[in-house]
Design an enzyme around this catalytic site. Structure first.
Site, PDB file in Angstrom:
ATOM      1  N   CYS A 216       1.692   5.189   1.501  1.00  0.00           N
ATOM      2  CA  CYS A 216       1.254   4.394   2.645  1.00  0.00           C
ATOM      3  C   CYS A 216       1.812   2.972   2.609  1.00  0.00           C
ATOM      4  O   CYS A 216       1.794   2.264   3.600  1.00  0.00           O
ATOM      5  CB  CYS A 216      -0.273   4.351   2.694  1.00  0.00           C
ATOM      6  SG  CYS A 216      -1.020   3.753   1.174  1.00  0.00           S
TER       7      CYS A 216
ATOM      8  N   THR B 246      -8.273   8.223   5.116  1.00  0.00           N
ATOM      9  CA  THR B 246      -8.391   6.789   5.413  1.00  0.00           C
ATOM     10  C   THR B 246      -9.590   6.532   6.315  1.00  0.00           C
ATOM     11  O   THR B 246     -10.393   5.628   6.068  1.00  0.00           O
ATOM     12  CB  THR B 246      -7.105   6.274   6.083  1.00  0.00           C
ATOM     13  OG1 THR B 246      -6.029   6.329   5.137  1.00  0.00           O
ATOM     14  CG2 THR B 246      -7.266   4.842   6.574  1.00  0.00           C
TER      15      THR B 246
END
Length: 399
Positions: free
Chosen positions: A349, A84
């Site tokens: 996520c 990320t």
């Protein structure tokens, strides 16, 4: 207990089908990391013996990642705290480096089905008026039309961001073809841009990761998707591509990602990459998992009402994503877990959210389908007995 391929298998109570969310740490990886939590715990920026020992370990891991991605030099590998962070660094970093462009605003081309860690930075830049963004729509199987991307290129296009493999439906995008289109555009217009960024997190465990063959300028890998530790990622940045850091206060990672290096995690990522390359080199491993995945999909499609999301053929060899329209996915997942089955309704996520999958909605236009889909992903440990048991439990739960 350790399996023959070195993976620590301690989940005998459960059958795990969520390898796209995370993988267990390989026993060989854990063994390589352990000394850097204890005896070899020096700061790699220190000049004394323990510090230099840590520096050599990080450099060795960088060499392993260089080989894994076929990078041209060690400087092209930047270690980050996650994939990320690496995606954010790539996208924000490129655009920040172009803030003094003659163009009013830099232009980004991406897709509507990128991972959130790539999609959200583009949306944030657009929201703040710092970039214009074109979102390419996929077809019903989840593929981007390369010619539409060609038509979207403009003189002010600074960045193209297309993921290698979609994390939900496993669709494999034509990265090398897209790269050729970008190179042709740059050549014809005497430009060095747009740069090509690729989120390759899901692809790393199964597909060719040669940055030269793929023709990418920036590419992202995650440790915990390839049987390495969580909390570590890597960003490949081709030499000549200028990016600005997101944080300041140190010269680590060539000044691009400051902060004391997590040597143990870096060592783990390097070892995981080395093992993954070795595992992929044995074609029997890929053929085995593909055969199991095809068997799983064939059996799932025999169940009334189940539909496949994404391409039947051109998808990651461990991925199956199905629509069970009309079923309450929370209840289904809980019931399966109570029966010892670990699967996912989409991206890990976003699992705590109640919103429908934007990926499934983008390819189907069906909100009900987008909230009623199940992702089943296989790993190196998966066997036919586990798949048969999963099918039995799923059929029993749906009845």
């Amino acid at each position: 207990m350790t399996t023959s391929n070195g993976v620590n298998k301690s989940r005998s109570k459960y059958i795990y089908f969520d390898y796209a969310a995370t993988t267990p740490v390989d026993a060989e990886v854990l063994s390589a990391m352990e000394p850097y939590f204890k005896k070899k715990s020096g700061n790699p920026s220190s000049l004394h013996l323990m510090g230099q020992e840590a520096r050599r370990a990080a450099d060795d891991a960088r060499e392993q990642m260089k080989n894994f991605l076929n990078a041209s030099s060690l400087r092209e590998i930047i270690f980050t705290g996650s994939a990320t962070e690496a995606n954010n660094l790539a996208i924000f970093g490129v655009i920040k480096a172009m803030r003094y462009w003659p163009a009013k605003l830099p232009h980004i081309i991406t897709t509507a089905i990128e991972h959130k860690s790539a999609l959200a930075p583009c949306q944030e830049l657009e929201k703040k008026g710092e970039a214009e963004v074109t979102y390419l729509k996929p077809n019903k199987e989840g593929f981007i039309n390369a010619e539409e991307l060609r038509q979207a290129l403009r003189p002010d296009t600074a960045l193209v961001s297309v993921m290698y493999v979609n994390n939900e439906i496993g669709t494999i995008q034509p990265i090398a073809e897209i790269s050729e289109i970008i190179k042709e555009y740059r050549k014809n217009n005497l430009k060095i841009t747009p740069f090509f960024h690729c989120d390759a997190v899901q692809a790393a465990g199964f597909l060719d990761m040669d940055a030269q063959k793929l023709g990418v300028d920036l590419m992202v890998v995650s440790g915990h998707k390839i049987y390495g530790p969580k909390g570590i990622g890597a960003l490949y940045v081709r030499e000549g591509v200028k990016i600005q850091p997101l944080a300041y206060g140190g010269e680590q990672e060539y000044g691009i990602r400051p902060g004391t290096e997590a040597v143990s995690l870096i060592v783990g990522l390097g070892k995981a990459a080395e093992i993954t390359a070795r595992w992929k080199f044995d074609k029997n491993n890929l053929e085995k998992i593909l055969k199991l995945r095809n068997y799983l999909i064939d059996e799932l499609l025999k169940i009334p009402g189940i539909q496949l999301n994404g391409s039947r053929e051109n998808r990651l060899p461990n991925n199956a994503n199905i629509a069970l329209t009309g079923y309450n996915m929370d209840s289904l997942l809980i019931n399966l877990f109570e029966k010892g089955i670990c699967v996912s309704s989409g991206a890990a996520c976003g699992a705590r959210g109640r919103n429908p999958s934007y990926v499934i909605f983008a390819i189907s236009g069906d909100r009900k389908r987008a909230i009623s889909s199940l992702r089943i992903t296989l790993g190196r440990e998966t066997n036919k007995k586990e798949i048969d048991l999963f099918l039995e439990k799923l059929i029993g739960t749906l009845a």
